[in-house]
Motif scaffolding. Structure first.
Motif, PDB file in Angstrom:
ATOM      1  N   GLY A   1     -35.662 -22.485 138.610  1.00  0.00           N
ATOM      2  CA  GLY A   1     -35.268 -22.200 139.998  1.00  0.00           C
ATOM      3  C   GLY A   1     -35.562 -23.377 140.910  1.00  0.00           C
ATOM      4  N   ASP A   2     -36.655 -24.067 140.645  1.00  0.00           N
ATOM      5  CA  ASP A   2     -36.994 -25.261 141.431  1.00  0.00           C
ATOM      6  C   ASP A   2     -35.875 -26.286 141.303  1.00  0.00           C
ATOM      7  N   ILE A   3     -35.468 -26.521 140.079  1.00  0.00           N
ATOM      8  CA  ILE A   3     -34.481 -27.572 139.816  1.00  0.00           C
ATOM      9  C   ILE A   3     -33.088 -27.164 140.320  1.00  0.00           C
TER      10      ILE A   3
ATOM     11  N   PRO B   1     -38.771 -25.041 154.204  1.00  0.00           N
ATOM     12  CA  PRO B   1     -37.552 -25.655 153.680  1.00  0.00           C
ATOM     13  C   PRO B   1     -37.749 -25.887 152.182  1.00  0.00           C
ATOM     14  N   CYS B   2     -36.641 -26.026 151.431  1.00  0.00           N
ATOM     15  CA  CYS B   2     -36.779 -26.262 149.984  1.00  0.00           C
ATOM     16  C   CYS B   2     -37.185 -27.699 149.682  1.00  0.00           C
ATOM     17  N   HIS B   3     -36.968 -28.582 150.659  1.00  0.00           N
ATOM     18  CA  HIS B   3     -37.274 -29.991 150.406  1.00  0.00           C
ATOM     19  C   HIS B   3     -38.759 -30.284 150.566  1.00  0.00           C
TER      20      HIS B   3
ATOM     21  N   LEU C   1     -36.593 -16.622 147.778  1.00  0.00           N
ATOM     22  CA  LEU C   1     -35.163 -16.520 148.065  1.00  0.00           C
ATOM     23  C   LEU C   1     -34.679 -17.846 148.638  1.00  0.00           C
ATOM     24  N   ARG C   2     -33.718 -18.460 147.977  1.00  0.00           N
ATOM     25  CA  ARG C   2     -33.203 -19.754 148.435  1.00  0.00           C
ATOM     26  C   ARG C   2     -31.685 -19.662 148.608  1.00  0.00           C
ATOM     27  N   PRO C   3     -31.228 -19.361 149.809  1.00  0.00           N
ATOM     28  CA  PRO C   3     -29.793 -19.206 150.043  1.00  0.00           C
ATOM     29  C   PRO C   3     -29.096 -20.548 150.217  1.00  0.00           C
TER      30      PRO C   3
ATOM     31  N   SER D   1     -32.279 -25.093 142.612  1.00  0.00           N
ATOM     32  CA  SER D   1     -32.134 -24.971 144.068  1.00  0.00           C
ATOM     33  C   SER D   1     -31.949 -26.338 144.721  1.00  0.00           C
ATOM     34  N   ASP D   2     -32.616 -27.367 144.223  1.00  0.00           N
ATOM     35  CA  ASP D   2     -32.347 -28.713 144.769  1.00  0.00           C
ATOM     36  C   ASP D   2     -30.910 -29.126 144.464  1.00  0.00           C
ATOM     37  N   GLU D   3     -30.430 -28.759 143.284  1.00  0.00           N
ATOM     38  CA  GLU D   3     -29.046 -29.096 142.937  1.00  0.00           C
ATOM     39  C   GLU D   3     -28.078 -28.372 143.883  1.00  0.00           C
TER      40      GLU D   3
HETATM   41 MG   LIG Z   1     -38.630 -28.157 144.589  1.00  0.00          MG
END
Ligand SMILES: [Mg+2]
Ligand SMILES: NC(=O)c1ccc[n+]([C@@H]2O[C@H](COP(=O)([O-])OP(=O)(O)OC[C@H]3O[C@@H](n4cnc5c(N)ncnc54)[C@H](O)[C@@H]3O)[C@@H](O)[C@H]2O)c1
Ligand SMILES: CC(C)[C@H](C(=O)O)[C@@H](O)C(=O)O
Length: 351
Positions: free
Chosen positions: A241-243, A273-275, A99-101, A245-247
């Motif tokens: 989802g990886d890409i 964290p997503c980073h 989950l990436r809010p 979410s960074d966007e």
């Molecule tokens: Mg990533």
């Protein structure tokens, strides 16, 4: 607590301070343990995910991870790289639901990559499948063809049950929110995602209260920066989802603001964290610790059932932003720039 590499130890230290305070304030009885993962683990043991770390992780209710990786380990063969430690934790604990809010704090409207009117009130939940897809598909590798040419290959594979279980998480999330779910795929080219789309349509029959739509990933990448508020919940596979979410992170001002939860079916979770390990700023004391601190809040909410304590951390973060305190990545005119540690201290003071 798995601090990992680069800025990982810096941002986890701040989060640990915050969690210690919350533990006291709410009398949660949390016990913290520390372990090695990623490059730090390779340096100590030769392995990115030592058996001891995995064993401890399995016994924990929740895991807080900083970040792994960095140029020091880039020349290692794939299976030995720090990132394998992270992927190994995700697969061994079956943390399939990521989950990436992406939430824009109103105080950061001017730090967003988009105009304030396009992002104000932004609140998107990206539900990323995390233990399947092209990240884990077999066969994979690099082989030498007859004649000596190299060929690299990975396999994009999903089974029906994998799609159904992440789909259910996303439909449930949409049901708790604005009731809108957008499934992102590349069904015009890839069979695996055409199947994904059919399964999402089938699941939708069980969720008549949720409005399901589909979007190709290239369009989704464009729509996210054109009109991001059209999205409520996005569900997609591991790599897309990886890409995305960074966007999406940049809509909220900085990748340093985006937390995440990775859950299995028992709600045991890993929070990070997503980073990444941000080697370019590691050791300088300037990284933004808020994505990790907010991941700590998600940990209290999703794995430990401590909604009030989670809310207290989120309110403290909002308060600190109200005070005009900013790390370099979210700095704007008229605000006060602070270090990683000062930001952590400010969250403590706000608590
Ligand atoms: Mg990533
Ligand atoms: N979950 C993880 O552990 C994770 C996630 C992504 C990348 N990585 C790894 O991290 C390493 C570096 O990858 P990368 O440079 O592509 O991505 P990155 O996310 O580490 O950094 C990208 C950019 O964002 C900035 N940034 C990231 N986090 C920040 C923060 N908290 N505060 C301020 N600025 C921040 C960095 O300084 C850099 O300019 C690689 O080894 C990669 O595999 C790990
Ligand atoms: C470091 C890497 C394996 C990881 C991923 O691709 O999942 C990271 O980019 C993330 O977003 O968590």
């Amino acid at each position: 607590m798995l601090p990992g590499d680069g800025i990982g130890p810096e941002i986890v230290a701040e989060t640990e301070k915050v969690l210690n305070r919350i533990n006291e304030q709410f009398d949660l009885g949390l016990q913290f343990d520390h372990g090695l993962v990623g490059g730090a683990a390779i340096d100590e043991t030769g392995e990115p995910l030592p058996g001891k770390t995995l064993e401890r992780a399995k016994k924990s209710d929740a895991i807080l991870l900083g970040a792994v990786g960095g140029p020091k380990w880039d020349n290692l063969e794939m299976a030995k790289r720090p990132e394998k430690g992270l992927l190994g934790l995700r697969s061994n604990l079956e943390l399939f639901a990521n989950l990436r809010p992406a939430i824009l704090y109103p105080q950061l409207a001017s730090a967003s990559s988009l105009k304030p009117e396009v992002v104000s009130g932004l609140d998107i939940m990206i539900v990323r499948e995390l233990t399947g897809g092209i990240y884990f598909g077999q066969p994979r590798g690099v082989r030498t063809l007859e004649g000596g040419e190299l060929q690299g290959f990975n396999t994009y594979v999903y089974s029906e049950s994998e799609v159904r279980r992440i789909g259910r998480v996303a439909f449930e999330a949409a049901r708790q929110r604005d009731g809108k779910l957008c499934s992102v795929d590349k069904a015009n080219v890839l069979e695996v995602t055409a199947m994904w789309r059919e399964i999402m349509d089938d699941l939708a029959k069980d969720y008549p209260d949720v409005e399901l739509s589909h979007m190709y990933v290239d369009n989704a990448a464009m729509q996210l920066v054109r009109a991001p508020k059209q999205f409520d919940v996005i569900v997609t596979g591991n790599m897309f989802g990886d890409i995305l979410s960074d966007e999406a992170a940049m809509l909220t001002g900085s990748i340093g603001m985006l937390p995440s939860a990775s859950l299995n079916s028992e709600k045991q979770g890993m929070y990070e964290p997503c980073h990444g390990s941000a080697p370019d700023i590691a050791g300088q004391g300037i990284a933004n610790p808020l994505a990790t601190i907010l991941s700590g809040a998600m940990m209290l909410r999703y794995s430990l059932g401590e909604e009030k304590a989670a809310g207290a951390i989120e309110a403290a973060v909002s308060r600190v932003l109200d005070q005009g305190l900013r790390t370099a990545d979210i700095m704007s005119d008229g605000m006060q720039q602070v270090s990683t540690r000062e930001m952590g201290d400010a969250v403590l003071a706000a608590l």
